[in-house]
Design an enzyme around this catalytic site. Structure first.
Site: not given
Ligand code: NAP
Ligand code: GDD
Length: 325
Positions: A126, A128, A150, A154
């Site tokens: 990520t 992050e 987090y 990661k």
């Molecule tokens: P998400 O919607 O939060 O999905 C997380 C998944 O992980 C869910 O299926 C959850 O299962 C499973 N999980 C959590 N803890 C577990 C455990 N101990 N054992 C087995 N399964 C577990 O995340 P996402 O947005 O799809 O992201 C997918 C991956 O990409 C994550 O690793 C995230 O950190 C990474 N990532 C996401 C983003 C983004 O912007 N979306 C960006 C960069 C990296 P349950 O349904 O049972 O909770």
């Molecule tokens: N969630 C949330 N709620 N975020 C807020 C809010 C609020 O009410 N108001 C402002 N924000 C700002 C947060 O402070 C952050 O800077 C930004 O919105 C994005 O927050 P999130 O959508 O919660 O995502 P994230 O960037 O912290 O994390 C996501 O992206 C990562 C990749 O950079 C997640 O999907 C992580 O799992 C992923 O790795």
């Protein structure tokens, strides 16, 4: 006829897991998904795929269950998407986050090394991890400086993936993905929180929306575009790490503007600030340079930021149904 390729997807019930499962099924894969046991299962995102995917129970905390999942599925490709992925929770549950999102990856890699060393492994890294950024935009070579538990977990997972590649010659890739969203995004993440609230307000079901830092900026793309990149990484001749991003930064304020105006509303009349939603530490200038992915994987994002937020707002508006009388 040759046997179909098999893929094991951890985190299949999550946003990315559900889109990746669809993507792989369309390409003829036999898809296995790792799911955790819960007192009540929530499979909404994969309900429509239940007949077409094989679910195997297991948890990243339990090495024996991972070994069993690999033995049962005999995967050619492993996509490790499971994680505790919500950044604020990583401050309230830092050790659990490290176990799931950090050490859990070592458990899975160790099982792969023993059960199916020929498989190809994708790790969900990520942006992050870049945290307090050392250069703008960030590339595969940018030093890591995570700013949340987090991000720290990661970063460990990222390095252990590289380490297993270099120590054992395994085919392990790390995709450093910047934020990606969709109508299946978890409700607590900012884009979805805003699209859900705009829809509920437009439907007359909610009064206002309390937000944190409106000046926060991110590089936001569409999840469907990003799962394609994951797959492409595992089809290369040799394993490498790739940044996947749009290369554009936008503010949370812009997310509010677009989501509300898509539904005919002025965000300024509905959004309030709640200091409790500010984070102990922010990341400032996360924006990715995906030129390596463009050149080597032929990947590029297809959906613009505006299109993404509009499609999320419309989707939540449709799902919210007709207004209450
Ligand atoms: P998400 O919607 O939060 O999905 C997380 C998944 O992980 C869910 O299926 C959850 O299962 C499973 N999980 C959590 N803890 C577990 C455990 N101990 N054992 C087995 N399964 C577990 O995340 P996402 O947005 O799809 O992201 C997918 C991956 O990409 C994550 O690793 C995230 O950190 C990474 N990532 C996401 C983003 C983004 O912007 N979306 C960006 C960069 C990296 P349950 O349904 O049972 O909770
Ligand atoms: N969630 C949330 N709620 N975020 C807020 C809010 C609020 O009410 N108001 C402002 N924000 C700002 C947060 O402070 C952050 O800077 C930004 O919105 C994005 O927050 P999130 O959508 O919660 O995502 P994230 O960037 O912290 O994390 C996501 O992206 C990562 C990749 O950079 C997640 O999907 C992580 O799992 C992923 O790795």
């Amino acid at each position: 006829m040759s046997e179909p390729r098999r893929a094991l997807v951890t985190g299949i019930t999550g946003q990315d897991g559900s889109y990746l499962a669809e993507f792989l099924l369309e390409r003829g894969y036999q898809v296995y998904g790792l799911v955790r046991r819960a007192s009540s299962q929530r499979f909404e995102r994969i309900e429509h795929l239940r007949e077409r995917v094989e679910l195997v129970t297991g948890d990243l905390l339990d090495q024996a269950s991972l070994s069993r999942a690999l033995t049962l599925s005999r995967p050619h490709e492993i996509y490790n998407l499971a994680a505790q992925s919500f950044v604020p929770t990583s401050w309230t549950e830092p050790v659990l986050t490290a176990e799931f999102s950090g050490v859990g990856v070592t458990r899975l890699l160790e099982c792969m090394r023993q059960v199916c060393p020929e498989a190809r492994f994708y790790q969900a890294s990520t942006s992050e991890m870049f945290g307090k950024v050392r250069e703008v935009p960030q590339r595969e070579t940018t030093p890591l400086y995570p700013r949340s538990p987090y991000g720290v977990a990661k970063a460990y997972a990222h390095h252990i993936t590289v380490n297993y590649r270099e120590s054992y010659g395994l085919y392990c890739c790390s995709g450093i993905l910047f934020n990606h969203e969709s109508p299946r995004r978890g409700r607590e993440f900012v884009t979805r929180k805003v699209s859900l609230a705009a829809a509920a307000i437009a439907r007359g079901r909610q009064k206002g929306l309390a937000m944190g830092n409106l000046d926060a900026r991110r590089d936001w793309g569409y999840a469907c575009d990003y799962v394609d990149a994951m797959w492409r990484m595992l089809q290369q001749e040799s394993p490498e790490d790739f940044v996947i991003a749009t290369g554009e930064m936008h503010t949370v304020r812009e997310v509010c503007e677009i989501a509300f105006s898509t539904l005919g509303l002025d965000w300024r009349e509905h959004v309030t600030l709640d200091p409790a939603l500010l984070r102990p530490a922010e990341v400032d200038q996360l924006v990715g340079d995906a030129s390596k992915a463009r050149e080597k994987l032929g990947w590029r994002p297809r959906t613009s930021f505006r299109e993404l937020i509009e499609l999320m707002a419309r989707s939540d508006y449709e799902a919210a149904g007709s207004p209450r009388t």
